[in-house]
Design a protein around this motif. Structure first.
Motif, PDB file in Angstrom:
ATOM      1  N   ASP A  89     -14.972  -6.936  -0.002  1.00 28.21           N
ATOM      2  CA  ASP A  89     -15.346  -7.704  -1.185  1.00 28.21           C
ATOM      3  C   ASP A  89     -14.791  -9.118  -1.037  1.00 28.21           C
ATOM      4  N   ALA A  90     -15.466 -10.079  -1.646  1.00 25.82           N
ATOM      5  CA  ALA A  90     -15.047 -11.477  -1.534  1.00 25.82           C
ATOM      6  C   ALA A  90     -14.917 -12.101  -2.916  1.00 25.82           C
ATOM      7  N   GLY A  91     -14.059 -13.102  -3.008  1.00 26.88           N
ATOM      8  CA  GLY A  91     -13.861 -13.790  -4.270  1.00 26.88           C
ATOM      9  C   GLY A  91     -13.434 -15.227  -4.052  1.00 26.88           C
ATOM     10  N   VAL A  92     -13.350 -15.969  -5.153  1.00 25.73           N
ATOM     11  CA  VAL A  92     -12.991 -17.382  -5.111  1.00 25.73           C
ATOM     12  C   VAL A  92     -11.859 -17.631  -6.096  1.00 25.73           C
ATOM     13  N   TYR A  93     -10.790 -18.245  -5.606  1.00 26.79           N
ATOM     14  CA  TYR A  93      -9.665 -18.664  -6.450  1.00 26.79           C
ATOM     15  C   TYR A  93     -10.008 -20.024  -7.042  1.00 26.79           C
ATOM     16  N   ILE A  94      -9.875 -20.139  -8.364  1.00 29.84           N
ATOM     17  CA  ILE A  94     -10.406 -21.317  -9.048  1.00 29.84           C
ATOM     18  C   ILE A  94      -9.340 -21.960  -9.942  1.00 29.84           C
ATOM     19  N   TYR A  95      -8.980 -23.173  -9.587  1.00 27.07           N
ATOM     20  CA  TYR A  95      -8.152 -24.014 -10.445  1.00 27.07           C
ATOM     21  C   TYR A  95      -9.025 -24.631 -11.532  1.00 27.07           C
ATOM     22  N   ASN A  96      -8.373 -25.166 -12.572  1.00 27.71           N
ATOM     23  CA  ASN A  96      -9.132 -25.887 -13.603  1.00 27.71           C
ATOM     24  C   ASN A  96      -9.941 -27.024 -12.980  1.00 27.71           C
ATOM     25  N   ASP A  97      -9.306 -27.752 -12.064  1.00 28.25           N
ATOM     26  CA  ASP A  97      -9.959 -28.904 -11.462  1.00 28.25           C
ATOM     27  C   ASP A  97     -11.215 -28.511 -10.699  1.00 28.25           C
ATOM     28  N   THR A  98     -11.093 -27.506  -9.817  1.00 27.93           N
ATOM     29  CA  THR A  98     -12.251 -27.099  -9.032  1.00 27.93           C
ATOM     30  C   THR A  98     -13.267 -26.331  -9.875  1.00 27.93           C
ATOM     31  N   GLY A  99     -12.786 -25.657 -10.910  1.00 27.27           N
ATOM     32  CA  GLY A  99     -13.689 -24.888 -11.757  1.00 27.27           C
ATOM     33  C   GLY A  99     -14.500 -25.733 -12.713  1.00 27.27           C
ATOM     34  N   LYS A 122       0.826  -1.207   0.000  1.00 28.14           N
ATOM     35  CA  LYS A 122       0.000   0.000   0.000  1.00 28.14           C
ATOM     36  C   LYS A 122       0.865   1.265   0.000  1.00 28.14           C
ATOM     37  N   ALA A 123       1.910   1.248   0.774  1.00 28.66           N
ATOM     38  CA  ALA A 123       2.783   2.425   0.863  1.00 28.66           C
ATOM     39  C   ALA A 123       3.434   2.735  -0.485  1.00 28.66           C
ATOM     40  N   ALA A 124       3.677   1.700  -1.281  1.00 27.52           N
ATOM     41  CA  ALA A 124       4.310   1.891  -2.588  1.00 27.52           C
ATOM     42  C   ALA A 124       3.304   2.269  -3.671  1.00 27.52           C
ATOM     43  N   GLY A 125       2.012   2.254  -3.352  1.00 28.58           N
ATOM     44  CA  GLY A 125       0.991   2.658  -4.315  1.00 28.58           C
ATOM     45  C   GLY A 125       0.250   1.530  -4.990  1.00 28.58           C
ATOM     46  N   LEU A 126       0.470   0.283  -4.565  1.00 28.39           N
ATOM     47  CA  LEU A 126      -0.247  -0.842  -5.165  1.00 28.39           C
ATOM     48  C   LEU A 126      -1.633  -1.002  -4.539  1.00 28.39           C
ATOM     49  N   ARG A 127      -2.560  -1.479  -5.315  1.00 27.52           N
ATOM     50  CA  ARG A 127      -3.857  -1.905  -4.790  1.00 27.52           C
ATOM     51  C   ARG A 127      -3.669  -3.305  -4.205  1.00 27.52           C
ATOM     52  N   VAL A 128      -4.311  -3.560  -3.062  1.00 25.18           N
ATOM     53  CA  VAL A 128      -4.016  -4.778  -2.317  1.00 25.18           C
ATOM     54  C   VAL A 128      -5.283  -5.577  -2.017  1.00 25.18           C
ATOM     55  N   LYS A 180      -8.134  -1.559   5.684  1.00 21.97           N
ATOM     56  CA  LYS A 180      -8.983  -1.611   4.493  1.00 21.97           C
ATOM     57  C   LYS A 180      -8.214  -2.235   3.331  1.00 21.97           C
ATOM     58  N   LEU A 181      -8.936  -2.915   2.483  1.00 17.39           N
ATOM     59  CA  LEU A 181      -8.349  -3.496   1.280  1.00 17.39           C
ATOM     60  C   LEU A 181      -8.986  -2.884   0.047  1.00 17.39           C
ATOM     61  N   ASP A 182      -8.212  -2.839  -1.038  1.00 14.95           N
ATOM     62  CA  ASP A 182      -8.716  -2.318  -2.312  1.00 14.95           C
ATOM     63  C   ASP A 182      -9.375  -3.404  -3.146  1.00 14.95           C
ATOM     64  N   LEU A 183      -8.947  -4.643  -2.918  1.00 18.30           N
ATOM     65  CA  LEU A 183      -9.385  -5.782  -3.724  1.00 18.30           C
ATOM     66  C   LEU A 183      -9.987  -6.842  -2.811  1.00 18.30           C
ATOM     67  N   PRO A 184     -10.603  -7.867  -3.373  1.00 19.06           N
ATOM     68  CA  PRO A 184     -11.302  -8.860  -2.541  1.00 19.06           C
ATOM     69  C   PRO A 184     -10.383  -9.698  -1.649  1.00 19.06           C
TER      70      PRO A 184
END
Length: 293
Positions: free
Chosen positions: A228-238, A149-155, A184-188
């Motif tokens: 915000d929430a999200g799901v990480y999806i491998y080919n297998d689980t997807g 965050k300090a370097a300017g990235l969204r996290v 606070k987070l910028d991304l899920p």
């Protein structure tokens, strides 16, 4: 003289009810014939109703899930720029490059990372051990959040889940929320559930219905706290695990180790390499791309 004219009975035409019955019978016969042909096609073709997709290594057959949006990214719009970085050239989306990291990458010079063109980071918060089911914290979680965050990235963040019940998934989410505190987070915050290969795991044999329910519970708990929430999806689980239609309210972060986003379904985040090299990170790291309208 006798009247020799014969009386004849009037013959009525075919009654409408018989016409209706005849049409219905013909329609039923046609329907039965179509179903028989479809059944024959299914028996003759083991891939009937399936589509062939590229999974980054090979082509595989999957059964499309109803009601799930498809990937509309064009592989022709991905090139390597002069610096060798994979770049999206299309106009439909705004794309940015990112990394996901954990304590494995050690101490990171986040300013160098930003200066190299990386604009977001997804940081591991912790996980659940696949043997014992105990929860653990990534040693560099807070340090990475604050440095990026300090370097300017969204996290954003992810949690390596091995939940086998909705209660465990909820406990995992609450664990992450406790770690975040008032940050606070910028991304899920992403639910990252993966099958374990090469060892015995408590998650072995978990059914897809429960897996999907765990993902939903984790995401609901995260969202209830304002993230915000999200799901990480491998080919297998997807392709062979999640009921993706139940997860479409959440952000998809999908794996597709390739030169273009090859995952069949639509996704906002694409992980395209496990062995990326980025200035400021002294170990291989995963490379990602984010697509925004």
């Amino acid at each position: 003289m006798k009247n020799t004219k014969r009386k004849t009975k009037k013959r009525g035409g075919i009654r409408p009810v018989f016409i209706v019955i005849l049409i219905a019978a013909l329609l039923l016969a046609c329907y039965a014939a179509v179903q028989l042909r479809r059944q024959a096609a299914r028996e003759a073709d083991p891939y009937y109703g399936m589509v062939e997709v590229f999974n980054g290594d090979d082509y595989v057959w999957i059964t499309p899930q109803d009601g799930v949006a498809l990937n509309d990214l064009d592989k022709r719009e991905f090139i390597n720029d002069a610096s060798g970085n994979l770049t999206y050239t299309g106009r439909e989306y705004k794309a940015s490059r990112g990394v996901d990291v954990s304590s494995y990458q050690g101490d990171i010079d986040w300013q160098q990372v930003y200066d190299s063109g990386v604009r977001f980071a997804i940081v591991r918060a912790g996980g659940m051990y696949y043997g014992s089911g105990e929860l653990y914290t990534d040693d560099n979680f807070i340090k990475n959040i604050e440095g990026a965050k300090a370097a300017g990235l969204r996290v954003g963040a992810y949690f390596f889940s091995q939940a086998i019940s909705e209660d465990e998934a909820e406990a995992e989410a609450k664990f992450v929320l406790d770690l975040l505190g008032d940050r606070k987070l910028d991304l899920p915050v992403f639910f990252d559930w993966e099958r374990i290969s090469g060892d015995t795991a408590r998650t072995d044999g978990l059914d897809n219905e429960t897996l999907t329910a765990c993902a939903v519970k984790f995401c609901q708990t995260i969202e209830s706290a304002g993230f915000d929430a999200g799901v990480y999806i491998y080919n297998d689980t997807g392709y062979y695990g999640y009921d993706l239609a139940q997860l479409e309210d959440y952000t998809f972060w999908c794996v597709g180790i390739s030169t273009y986003p090859c995952f069949y379904y639509a996704h906002e985040f694409w992980q395209y390499s496990f062995k990326g090299t980025v200035p400021g990170i002294n170990a291989d790291c995963d490379l990602n791309m984010m697509f925004e309208k």
